[in-house]
Design a protein around this motif. Sequence first.
Motif, PDB file in Angstrom:
ATOM      1  N   ASN A 291       0.985  -1.111  -0.086  1.00 27.68           N
ATOM      2  CA  ASN A 291      -0.089  -0.105   0.089  1.00 27.68           C
ATOM      3  C   ASN A 291       0.711   1.214  -0.037  1.00 27.68           C
ATOM      4  O   ASN A 291       0.692   2.120  -0.635  1.00 27.68           O
ATOM      5  CB  ASN A 291      -0.932  -0.008   1.056  1.00 27.68           C
ATOM      6  CG  ASN A 291      -2.014  -1.059   1.222  1.00 27.68           C
ATOM      7  OD1 ASN A 291      -2.246  -1.307   0.145  1.00 27.68           O
ATOM      8  ND2 ASN A 291      -2.598  -1.193   2.312  1.00 27.68           N
TER       9      ASN A 291
ATOM     10  N   SER B 172      -8.119   9.023  -3.579  1.00 25.44           N
ATOM     11  CA  SER B 172      -7.400  10.320  -4.099  1.00 25.44           C
ATOM     12  C   SER B 172      -8.310  11.084  -4.888  1.00 25.44           C
ATOM     13  O   SER B 172      -7.917  12.064  -5.649  1.00 25.44           O
ATOM     14  CB  SER B 172      -6.091   9.975  -4.726  1.00 25.44           C
ATOM     15  OG  SER B 172      -5.021   9.514  -3.706  1.00 25.44           O
TER      16      SER B 172
ATOM     17  N   TYR C  51      -6.331   3.238  -3.636  1.00 23.89           N
ATOM     18  CA  TYR C  51      -5.622   4.555  -3.577  1.00 23.89           C
ATOM     19  C   TYR C  51      -6.150   5.615  -4.643  1.00 23.89           C
ATOM     20  O   TYR C  51      -6.128   6.797  -4.661  1.00 23.89           O
ATOM     21  CB  TYR C  51      -3.959   4.623  -3.562  1.00 23.89           C
ATOM     22  CG  TYR C  51      -3.465   5.926  -3.263  1.00 23.89           C
ATOM     23  CD1 TYR C  51      -3.540   6.475  -1.992  1.00 23.89           C
ATOM     24  CD2 TYR C  51      -2.532   6.646  -4.028  1.00 23.89           C
ATOM     25  CE1 TYR C  51      -3.022   7.636  -1.489  1.00 23.89           C
ATOM     26  CE2 TYR C  51      -1.861   7.656  -3.824  1.00 23.89           C
ATOM     27  CZ  TYR C  51      -2.210   8.329  -2.509  1.00 23.89           C
ATOM     28  OH  TYR C  51      -1.430   9.589  -2.133  1.00 23.89           O
TER      29      TYR C  51
ATOM     30  N   ASP D 127       2.041   8.741  -6.277  1.00 25.99           N
ATOM     31  CA  ASP D 127       2.204  10.046  -6.281  1.00 25.99           C
ATOM     32  C   ASP D 127       3.341  10.927  -7.285  1.00 25.99           C
ATOM     33  O   ASP D 127       3.183  11.756  -7.666  1.00 25.99           O
ATOM     34  CB  ASP D 127       2.493  10.432  -4.715  1.00 25.99           C
ATOM     35  CG  ASP D 127       1.210  10.165  -3.755  1.00 25.99           C
ATOM     36  OD1 ASP D 127       0.234  10.428  -4.219  1.00 25.99           O
ATOM     37  OD2 ASP D 127       1.644   9.958  -2.570  1.00 25.99           O
TER      38      ASP D 127
ATOM     39  N   LYS E 160       1.135   3.863  -3.116  1.00 28.45           N
ATOM     40  CA  LYS E 160       1.098   5.356  -2.830  1.00 28.45           C
ATOM     41  C   LYS E 160       2.122   6.127  -3.555  1.00 28.45           C
ATOM     42  O   LYS E 160       2.081   7.376  -4.176  1.00 28.45           O
ATOM     43  CB  LYS E 160       0.787   5.746  -1.364  1.00 28.45           C
ATOM     44  CG  LYS E 160      -0.451   5.313  -0.690  1.00 28.45           C
ATOM     45  CD  LYS E 160      -0.582   5.666   0.632  1.00 28.45           C
ATOM     46  CE  LYS E 160      -1.887   5.059   1.057  1.00 28.45           C
ATOM     47  NZ  LYS E 160      -1.908   5.143   2.575  1.00 28.45           N
TER      48      LYS E 160
END
Length: 186
Positions: A67, A115, A111, A75, A71
């Motif tokens: 996880n 997001s 995610y 990102d 991310k």
Amino acid sequence: FKAFHNYSMKQAIEEEYILDVLENYTTYKSYYKIKAESEKFAEKKYETKQANKKIKSYVEGNILAINDKAKIMIDHFTTNVRHLINSRAKAMVVTKSIESAMKYKDSFDNYLKESNLPYKAIVAFSGKKAHYKTGEEMTENDMNNFPDGNNDIPEQFNKDEYKFLIVASKYQTGFDQPLLHTMYVD
């Protein structure tokens, strides 16, 4: 010699006139046992290396670690890659196993949804594998669940919403996708 002879052994040891030779006394039988145990320990060094590999593999394959890595990749992509190739750039994530690919697919999906990013991920692997959570045998088609029913991964990956291709022993070489800009390797 006469002065020493008047000392008791205990007194001489207490006054550090002599050393207590029995302090570190070991019988031959005990010495043999210690030596045999130390040899076993030397063999366990190899076992320790194997155990460390297994622990490392467990930690790296742990869903919490995946996880976090997902991310970081998303990102990074959002900040540094998405605007490239006229904002059509895509990325590939290379995993070490089908189970890892499944975990990454779930992590990416979660995610991206959290997001509110407009991107989707596709997973690619050969054969069937028991899902790490449910135990249900799954194929890449089951995991991707394309809305239009078309399971052709290269064709689906051409669509703008699919930005990530997560692979396990598939498409790592010879994948012809001109928009594929970045590769993340786990």
